[in-house]
Design a protein around this motif. Structure first.
Motif, PDB file in Angstrom:
ATOM      1  N   LEU A  10      40.424  34.310  42.384  1.00  0.00           N
ATOM      2  CA  LEU A  10      40.694  33.181  43.261  1.00  0.00           C
ATOM      3  C   LEU A  10      40.247  33.564  44.660  1.00  0.00           C
ATOM      4  O   LEU A  10      40.625  34.629  45.166  1.00  0.00           O
ATOM      5  N   PHE A  11      39.442  32.711  45.281  1.00  0.00           N
ATOM      6  CA  PHE A  11      38.913  32.961  46.624  1.00  0.00           C
ATOM      7  C   PHE A  11      39.685  32.076  47.603  1.00  0.00           C
ATOM      8  O   PHE A  11      39.691  30.860  47.459  1.00  0.00           O
ATOM      9  N   VAL A  12      40.335  32.710  48.582  1.00  0.00           N
ATOM     10  CA  VAL A  12      41.159  31.991  49.548  1.00  0.00           C
ATOM     11  C   VAL A  12      40.668  32.289  50.958  1.00  0.00           C
ATOM     12  O   VAL A  12      40.565  33.460  51.342  1.00  0.00           O
ATOM     13  N   SER A  21      39.942  36.229  51.210  1.00  0.00           N
ATOM     14  CA  SER A  21      40.644  37.160  50.333  1.00  0.00           C
ATOM     15  C   SER A  21      40.327  36.796  48.894  1.00  0.00           C
ATOM     16  O   SER A  21      40.331  35.620  48.525  1.00  0.00           O
ATOM     17  N   VAL A  22      40.050  37.815  48.089  1.00  0.00           N
ATOM     18  CA  VAL A  22      39.781  37.626  46.672  1.00  0.00           C
ATOM     19  C   VAL A  22      40.998  38.143  45.910  1.00  0.00           C
ATOM     20  O   VAL A  22      41.370  39.308  46.045  1.00  0.00           O
ATOM     21  N   PHE A  23      41.615  37.252  45.125  1.00  0.00           N
ATOM     22  CA  PHE A  23      42.803  37.603  44.359  1.00  0.00           C
ATOM     23  C   PHE A  23      42.474  37.701  42.875  1.00  0.00           C
ATOM     24  O   PHE A  23      41.694  36.898  42.356  1.00  0.00           O
ATOM     25  N   ASP A  24      43.098  38.657  42.195  1.00  0.00           N
ATOM     26  CA  ASP A  24      43.057  38.749  40.742  1.00  0.00           C
ATOM     27  C   ASP A  24      44.120  37.780  40.238  1.00  0.00           C
ATOM     28  O   ASP A  24      45.307  37.958  40.527  1.00  0.00           O
ATOM     29  N   THR A  25      43.726  36.746  39.497  1.00  0.00           N
ATOM     30  CA  THR A  25      44.689  35.730  39.066  1.00  0.00           C
ATOM     31  C   THR A  25      45.619  36.228  37.967  1.00  0.00           C
ATOM     32  O   THR A  25      46.643  35.603  37.703  1.00  0.00           O
ATOM     33  N   GLU A  26      45.291  37.359  37.342  1.00  0.00           N
ATOM     34  CA  GLU A  26      46.168  37.893  36.297  1.00  0.00           C
ATOM     35  C   GLU A  26      47.273  38.761  36.884  1.00  0.00           C
ATOM     36  O   GLU A  26      48.398  38.738  36.408  1.00  0.00           O
ATOM     37  N   SER A  27      46.951  39.531  37.941  1.00  0.00           N
ATOM     38  CA  SER A  27      47.952  40.424  38.548  1.00  0.00           C
ATOM     39  C   SER A  27      48.529  39.868  39.843  1.00  0.00           C
ATOM     40  O   SER A  27      49.596  40.284  40.283  1.00  0.00           O
ATOM     41  N   GLY A  28      47.798  38.930  40.483  1.00  0.00           N
ATOM     42  CA  GLY A  28      48.229  38.393  41.773  1.00  0.00           C
ATOM     43  C   GLY A  28      47.871  39.280  42.950  1.00  0.00           C
ATOM     44  O   GLY A  28      48.153  38.947  44.091  1.00  0.00           O
TER      45      GLY A  28
END
Length: 117
Positions: A10-12, A21-28
């Motif tokens: 997820l790119f925020v 910020s780039v988030f891993d959607t599985e770990s958060g």
């Protein structure tokens, strides 16, 4: 925000401070923070080219290349116009449309940017 479903990313975009910020959607968890155009409004993920496009009101479009799920590289900041932050990416056409507002002598217009391979 934009989503890369394939890599679970997820790119925020944040305005203060200006960053992506780039988030891993599985770990958060945050994978990486990158510099971004200021006053970011719209963010698009181009899965075909594995790029992220960010339009910012400070007067730039930022382009970031996804090397893999955890590695990203800023490619370029393209000068646009002050306040031009609202955009639309049409992947089928390979084009990014940017709305430029009227400000002083700056004319209202829609600019079209063609994505290169």
């Amino acid at each position: 925000m934009a989503l890369d479903e394939t890599h679970h990313r997820l790119f925020v975009g944040f305005r203060e401070p200006a960053k992506l910020s780039v988030f891993d959607t599985e770990s958060g968890k945050v994978v990486i923070d990158l510099d971004s155009p200021g006053d970011a409004d719209d963010i698009f993920y181009d899965g075909t080219r594995q790029r992220i496009y960010i339009s910012g009101g400070e007067g730039f479009i930022g382009i970031i290349q996804q090397q893999d799920a955890d590695h990203y590289k800023s490619l370029i900041k393209i000068p646009t116009a002050s306040g031009a932050r609202t955009s639309l990416f049409v992947p089928e056409l390979g084009r990014l449309y940017l709305a430029v507002p009227h400000r002083g002598t700056q004319r209202t217009e829609i600019r079209v940017y063609e994505v290169l391979p």
